[in-house]
Design a protein around this motif. Structure first.
Motif, PDB file in Angstrom:
ATOM      1  N   VAL A   1       0.858  -1.188   0.000  1.00 25.31           N
ATOM      2  CA  VAL A   1       0.000   0.000   0.000  1.00 25.31           C
ATOM      3  C   VAL A   1       0.891   1.234   0.000  1.00 25.31           C
ATOM      4  O   VAL A   1       1.972   1.235   0.597  1.00 25.31           O
ATOM      5  CB  VAL A   1      -0.964   0.000   1.216  1.00 25.31           C
ATOM      6  CG1 VAL A   1      -0.193   0.047   2.533  1.00 25.31           C
ATOM      7  CG2 VAL A   1      -1.966   1.140   1.132  1.00 25.31           C
ATOM      8  N   LYS A   2       0.429   2.261  -0.696  1.00 27.33           N
ATOM      9  CA  LYS A   2       1.183   3.507  -0.785  1.00 27.33           C
ATOM     10  C   LYS A   2       0.616   4.530   0.202  1.00 27.33           C
ATOM     11  O   LYS A   2      -0.486   4.352   0.720  1.00 27.33           O
ATOM     12  CB  LYS A   2       1.117   4.029  -2.217  1.00 27.33           C
ATOM     13  CG  LYS A   2       1.769   3.059  -3.199  1.00 27.33           C
ATOM     14  CD  LYS A   2       1.929   3.672  -4.570  1.00 27.33           C
ATOM     15  CE  LYS A   2       2.843   2.782  -5.409  1.00 27.33           C
ATOM     16  NZ  LYS A   2       3.197   3.406  -6.694  1.00 27.33           N
TER      17      LYS A   2
ATOM     18  N   LEU B   1      -5.765  -2.126  -7.078  1.00 28.02           N
ATOM     19  CA  LEU B   1      -7.066  -2.440  -6.487  1.00 28.02           C
ATOM     20  C   LEU B   1      -7.686  -1.148  -5.942  1.00 28.02           C
ATOM     21  O   LEU B   1      -7.020  -0.114  -5.870  1.00 28.02           O
ATOM     22  CB  LEU B   1      -6.899  -3.470  -5.373  1.00 28.02           C
ATOM     23  CG  LEU B   1      -6.291  -4.825  -5.763  1.00 28.02           C
ATOM     24  CD1 LEU B   1      -6.246  -5.759  -4.549  1.00 28.02           C
ATOM     25  CD2 LEU B   1      -7.062  -5.477  -6.895  1.00 28.02           C
ATOM     26  N   PRO B   2      -8.935  -1.191  -5.513  1.00 26.42           N
ATOM     27  CA  PRO B   2      -9.568   0.011  -4.953  1.00 26.42           C
ATOM     28  C   PRO B   2      -8.767   0.579  -3.783  1.00 26.42           C
ATOM     29  O   PRO B   2      -8.225  -0.169  -2.963  1.00 26.42           O
ATOM     30  CB  PRO B   2     -10.938  -0.505  -4.497  1.00 26.42           C
ATOM     31  CG  PRO B   2     -11.222  -1.636  -5.420  1.00 26.42           C
ATOM     32  CD  PRO B   2      -9.904  -2.300  -5.659  1.00 26.42           C
TER      33      PRO B   2
ATOM     34  N   THR C   1      -3.371   3.913  -2.032  1.00 23.72           N
ATOM     35  CA  THR C   1      -3.424   3.065  -3.222  1.00 23.72           C
ATOM     36  C   THR C   1      -2.939   1.653  -2.889  1.00 23.72           C
ATOM     37  O   THR C   1      -1.854   1.482  -2.325  1.00 23.72           O
ATOM     38  CB  THR C   1      -2.527   3.639  -4.347  1.00 23.72           C
ATOM     39  OG1 THR C   1      -2.993   4.940  -4.680  1.00 23.72           O
ATOM     40  CG2 THR C   1      -2.558   2.750  -5.576  1.00 23.72           C
ATOM     41  N   VAL C   2      -3.757   0.667  -3.217  1.00 16.27           N
ATOM     42  CA  VAL C   2      -3.404  -0.730  -2.945  1.00 16.27           C
ATOM     43  C   VAL C   2      -3.028  -1.387  -4.268  1.00 16.27           C
ATOM     44  O   VAL C   2      -3.773  -1.279  -5.258  1.00 16.27           O
ATOM     45  CB  VAL C   2      -4.588  -1.483  -2.307  1.00 16.27           C
ATOM     46  CG1 VAL C   2      -4.226  -2.945  -2.066  1.00 16.27           C
ATOM     47  CG2 VAL C   2      -4.991  -0.816  -1.001  1.00 16.27           C
ATOM     48  N   GLN C   3      -1.879  -2.039  -4.304  1.00 19.40           N
ATOM     49  CA  GLN C   3      -1.435  -2.689  -5.532  1.00 19.40           C
ATOM     50  C   GLN C   3      -0.945  -4.097  -5.232  1.00 19.40           C
ATOM     51  O   GLN C   3      -0.524  -4.395  -4.108  1.00 19.40           O
ATOM     52  CB  GLN C   3      -0.315  -1.878  -6.192  1.00 19.40           C
ATOM     53  CG  GLN C   3      -0.798  -0.526  -6.725  1.00 19.40           C
ATOM     54  CD  GLN C   3       0.289   0.225  -7.476  1.00 19.40           C
ATOM     55  OE1 GLN C   3       1.411   0.325  -7.013  1.00 19.40           O
ATOM     56  NE2 GLN C   3      -0.060   0.751  -8.637  1.00 19.40           N
ATOM     57  N   VAL C   4      -1.019  -4.930  -6.259  1.00 14.18           N
ATOM     58  CA  VAL C   4      -0.508  -6.292  -6.128  1.00 14.18           C
ATOM     59  C   VAL C   4       0.364  -6.600  -7.338  1.00 14.18           C
ATOM     60  O   VAL C   4       0.200  -6.023  -8.416  1.00 14.18           O
ATOM     61  CB  VAL C   4      -1.646  -7.334  -6.038  1.00 14.18           C
ATOM     62  CG1 VAL C   4      -2.465  -7.129  -4.788  1.00 14.18           C
ATOM     63  CG2 VAL C   4      -2.522  -7.296  -7.274  1.00 14.18           C
ATOM     64  N   LEU C   5       1.303  -7.508  -7.137  1.00 17.22           N
ATOM     65  CA  LEU C   5       2.110  -8.046  -8.238  1.00 17.22           C
ATOM     66  C   LEU C   5       1.679  -9.487  -8.406  1.00 17.22           C
ATOM     67  O   LEU C   5       1.720 -10.267  -7.441  1.00 17.22           O
ATOM     68  CB  LEU C   5       3.592  -7.975  -7.873  1.00 17.22           C
ATOM     69  CG  LEU C   5       4.581  -8.475  -8.934  1.00 17.22           C
ATOM     70  CD1 LEU C   5       4.656  -7.504 -10.104  1.00 17.22           C
ATOM     71  CD2 LEU C   5       5.982  -8.654  -8.319  1.00 17.22           C
TER      72      LEU C   5
ATOM     73  N   GLY D   1     -10.781 -14.431  -6.846  1.00 18.01           N
ATOM     74  CA  GLY D   1     -10.125 -13.130  -6.765  1.00 18.01           C
ATOM     75  C   GLY D   1      -9.131 -13.070  -5.629  1.00 18.01           C
ATOM     76  O   GLY D   1      -8.634 -14.095  -5.146  1.00 18.01           O
ATOM     77  N   CYS D   2      -8.825 -11.859  -5.187  1.00 16.36           N
ATOM     78  CA  CYS D   2      -7.891 -11.708  -4.073  1.00 16.36           C
ATOM     79  C   CYS D   2      -8.341 -10.562  -3.183  1.00 16.36           C
ATOM     80  O   CYS D   2      -9.101  -9.684  -3.604  1.00 16.36           O
ATOM     81  CB  CYS D   2      -6.460 -11.478  -4.577  1.00 16.36           C
ATOM     82  SG  CYS D   2      -6.157  -9.861  -5.286  1.00 16.36           S
ATOM     83  N   THR D   3      -7.864 -10.581  -1.971  1.00 17.83           N
ATOM     84  CA  THR D   3      -8.206  -9.550  -0.991  1.00 17.83           C
ATOM     85  C   THR D   3      -6.949  -9.141  -0.244  1.00 17.83           C
ATOM     86  O   THR D   3      -6.174  -9.994   0.199  1.00 17.83           O
ATOM     87  CB  THR D   3      -9.239 -10.076   0.027  1.00 17.83           C
ATOM     88  OG1 THR D   3     -10.406 -10.515  -0.679  1.00 17.83           O
ATOM     89  CG2 THR D   3      -9.630  -8.993   1.020  1.00 17.83           C
ATOM     90  N   VAL D   4      -6.758  -7.842  -0.117  1.00 17.19           N
ATOM     91  CA  VAL D   4      -5.609  -7.312   0.610  1.00 17.19           C
ATOM     92  C   VAL D   4      -6.117  -6.642   1.885  1.00 17.19           C
ATOM     93  O   VAL D   4      -7.062  -5.850   1.844  1.00 17.19           O
ATOM     94  CB  VAL D   4      -4.828  -6.281  -0.240  1.00 17.19           C
ATOM     95  CG1 VAL D   4      -3.637  -5.730   0.541  1.00 17.19           C
ATOM     96  CG2 VAL D   4      -4.375  -6.906  -1.548  1.00 17.19           C
ATOM     97  N   PHE D   5      -5.505  -6.965   3.005  1.00 18.45           N
ATOM     98  CA  PHE D   5      -5.874  -6.370   4.291  1.00 18.45           C
ATOM     99  C   PHE D   5      -4.830  -5.325   4.670  1.00 18.45           C
ATOM    100  O   PHE D   5      -3.624  -5.581   4.592  1.00 18.45           O
ATOM    101  CB  PHE D   5      -5.976  -7.445   5.362  1.00 18.45           C
ATOM    102  CG  PHE D   5      -7.083  -8.425   5.087  1.00 18.45           C
ATOM    103  CD1 PHE D   5      -8.360  -8.180   5.564  1.00 18.45           C
ATOM    104  CD2 PHE D   5      -6.852  -9.562   4.326  1.00 18.45           C
ATOM    105  CE1 PHE D   5      -9.392  -9.070   5.299  1.00 18.45           C
ATOM    106  CE2 PHE D   5      -7.870 -10.455   4.050  1.00 18.45           C
ATOM    107  CZ  PHE D   5      -9.148 -10.213   4.538  1.00 18.45           C
ATOM    108  N   VAL D   6      -5.324  -4.161   5.088  1.00 21.13           N
ATOM    109  CA  VAL D   6      -4.431  -3.021   5.332  1.00 21.13           C
ATOM    110  C   VAL D   6      -4.683  -2.461   6.727  1.00 21.13           C
ATOM    111  O   VAL D   6      -5.840  -2.209   7.100  1.00 21.13           O
ATOM    112  CB  VAL D   6      -4.674  -1.918   4.282  1.00 21.13           C
ATOM    113  CG1 VAL D   6      -3.800  -0.695   4.567  1.00 21.13           C
ATOM    114  CG2 VAL D   6      -4.393  -2.441   2.877  1.00 21.13           C
TER     115      VAL D   6
END
Lengths: 202, 433
Positions: free
Chosen positions: B210-211, B228-229, B215-219, B256-261
């Motif tokens: 996360v930036k 991602l949103p 901004t959330v990004q994945v590789l 899909g995928c989910t990122v937790f922040v």
């Protein structure tokens, strides 16, 4: 220099004093220490935190803990080491690190003291070094500050941080290696690169 | 200002620090301000002590009940398990007791004389060399100054930090190197400024970050960066987990995928999620610790004492968001691969490594095994802790240019996975996360 913590000061006169007098004397002692040492502790805290507001907060919180333990510190000679240790431990709080690590505040001070010998060479080296120090992991930064600002020996740093001398050496070594990798060949303000090539040149 | 350092770089560093420090000025706290703050610290300590007594009372009550049923010889572990069934976490909701069950006796964490066992069953790095689990070595596979590395497909993902601080005070760029065959043949991907660490999925096919602006990004496994949103919280502190291996949802009915922040500062900390399904939302209060997510449970921080500093943690049910159990004695680090146990360390934090390591039953927090380093000068405590398999963790210890990797089992056994040896340069080994 582990601070000697005990239950009493070892002073029989203190034990026989009325409680109010003892508290008054205790507060007076602490106030003296506060007055004499706080500026130095604030400077060290500033080097650890990178900005003045956090440094002031860090020092106040650390002194509050020192005040609570004041009667338990047997040796007044050990006070500075004990206080430094409180400050470093406070600063190393995981939570402050996790939440403030991206708040790297680089302050500039208009009232920087004048030093005629060194300012002559102040070509931005200080700022580069300062930026470098702020990129160090906290443990390395603590070691660097105690070594190169407080000028403690490796053994004294090991005592303050409760780590081995070897770890102090390796942390210093690692920091210097990174500095040399990222910075110009020599950062010594008195270093003259021309000197190596032409000793006759001024 | 002069100093006694003979080395010009050391002298310059010392002079620079002195000049910076001298410019701070002499703003000072008054004696009254310090004494008032001391009172605040003292009150806080009393509150913590009171919470401890309340926790003790919570455990004592079930003991009395069980004893009256004629089971007076039941040990406390059994009692806690009896009173805190793990099968229905929702039944315990907010009244979950602080779970500090009687632990097996703490074993000293002394890595001076241990039997030598098998080498690590996961990849680990010695400097830039990667030792594969099969015993082979990929020399110079990692780029210099690698900060962390993870298994990534059939190879690895290395993360480095360019180490700079920009003029506006922000950090420099984070760069990841997918290194399937070694970094010399790899193409780096520059992420820009990243908050916190780069986290990878269990399958090793997705990395997320996360930036500062949320901004959330994945590789993904094809080395494509997918955005991602964004998280709308003003204060993100890091991506802590990513689930799913197909963020582009290329297959029909792909999960899909989910990122937790993690976001916010205690006590306003919270967890957000951002999904490939096209939305981001606040998920829970508290802060998820690193890598503490497993199907059916996740761990959060529930209270932080910034002055001490220490924290309480809890395991929650992701479906109901209810607390399953809570502890103020340990910080929870990661679930075992099968999710049955939790790796934990002591709750007090001093940033010099963890001296107390515990393995807990993930269902109720019961201590299964525990070791503690007692001599700070003899052994530098745990520097990195990673699950090797469902029943063992690997602990990196380092002291005075020597290091070892110690294997700790659920049965409390300890052995060397890597015997003490001189580190290459001054680096300590890294375990693949």
């Amino acid at each position: 220099m582990h601070a000697a913590l005990g239950n009493a000061t070892g002073d029989s006169q203190v034990a026989s004093e009325p409680s109010a007098d003892r508290m008054s004397r205790r507060d007076a002692d602490f106030a003296d220490y506060l007055h004499n040492r706080q500026p130095g502790l604030l400077r060290m805290a500033y080097l650890l935190t990178g900005n003045r507001a956090d440094a002031e907060d860090l020092v106040q919180g650390s002194l509050a803990k020192l005040y609570l333990n004041w009667d338990r510190v047997r040796s007044r000679e050990a006070l500075d080491g004990y206080t430094r240790r409180i400050i470093v431990n406070e600063h190393n709080s995981l939570w402050r690190r996790a939440w403030k690590r991206r708040e790297v505040v680089v302050e500039t001070f208009a009232e920087a003291p004048v030093n005629s010998k060194l300012d002559r060479y102040d070509d931005g080296t200080d700022d580069r070094l300062w930026s470098f120090v702020q990129t160090l992991p906290r443990r390395q930064r603590a070691v660097v500050v105690l070594r190169y600002y407080e000028e403690l020996t490796e053994a004294e740093i090991a005592d303050v941080l409760n780590i081995s001398v070897g770890t102090v050496k390796s942390q210093c070594s690692r920091a210097l290696a990174a500095l040399r990798q990222r910075a110009p060949r020599s950062l010594d303000p008195t270093y003259d690169p021309a000197h190596d090539q032409s000793p006759e040149e001024p | 200002m002069s100093n006694h350092f003979e080395d010009p770089d050391e002298r310059a560093l010392s002079d620079a620090l002195n000049r910076k420090a001298d410019a701070v000025g002499e703003t000072m706290s008054s004696f009254d301000a310090v004494r008032t703050r001391a009172g605040s610290v003292r009150r806080r300590r009393r509150l913590v002590a009171g919470a401890g007594l309340a926790a003790a009372a919570a455990i004592l009550v079930p003991i009395a009940i069980v004893a009256s049923d004629g089971q007076g010889d039941t040990d406390i572990d059994t009692i806690v398990a009896t009173t805190t069934p793990s099968g229905d976490p929702t039944s315990r909701s907010t009244t979950a007791p602080l779970t500090t069950p009687t632990a097996p006796a703490k074993a000293p964490f002394d890595a001076a004389e241990l039997p030598v066992g098998a080498p690590p069953a996961i990849d680990w790095a010695d400097g830039r060399d990667i030792h594969r689990a099969d015993g082979t070595i990929a020399e110079d596979a990692l780029p210099p100054d690698t900060k962390q590395f993870s298994t990534w497909g059939s190879g690895w993902l290395a993360v480095i930090d360019d180490g700079s601080v920009k003029e506006d005070g922000t950090s420099g760029d984070r760069i990841v190197w997918p290194v399937p065959e070694g970094y010399a043949a790899a193409t780096p991907v520059t992420l820009g400024e990243v908050v916190g660490d780069v986290t990878t999925s269990a399958g090793g096919g997705t990395a997320a970050w996360v930036k500062p602006d949320g901004t959330v990004q994945v590789l993904d496994a094809d080395f494509q960066v997918v955005t991602l949103p964004s998280i709308s919280s003003p204060d993100v502190s890091g991506a802590v987990a990513v689930t799913g291996e197909d963020c582009q949802e290329t297959a029909a009915n792909a999960p899909g995928c989910t990122v937790f922040v993690n976001t916010g500062i205690w006590p306003d900390a919270g967890v957000w999620l951002s999904t490939s399904r096209g939305f981001a939302e606040r998920y829970d209060e508290g802060t998820v610790l690193m890598d503490t997510w497993t199907p059916g449970a996740y761990a959060v921080t529930t209270d932080v004492d910034e002055l001490e500093p220490s924290a309480c943690s809890a395991v929650r049910n992701p479906d109901t968001l209810s607390t399953v159990w809570e502890t103020c004695d340990y910080r929870l680090l990661s679930f075992s691969p099968d999710g049955s146990h939790l790796l934990a360390v002591g709750s007090l934090i001093d940033n010099f490594g963890d001296r107390q390591v515990a393995l807990l039953d993930a269902s109720d927090g019961t201590v299964v095994a525990e070791v503690e380093s007692t001599d700070p000068k003899d052994l530098t405590p745990a520097q990195q802790l990673v699950w090797e398999d469902d029943s063992h963790v690997l602990i990196v210890t380092a002291t005075d240019r020597h290091y070892a990797v110690v294997r700790l089992g659920l049965d409390g056994s300890m052995e060397y996975a890597v015997p003490p040896r001189t580190a290459k340069d001054v680096d300590q080994p890294m375990l693949a996360s």
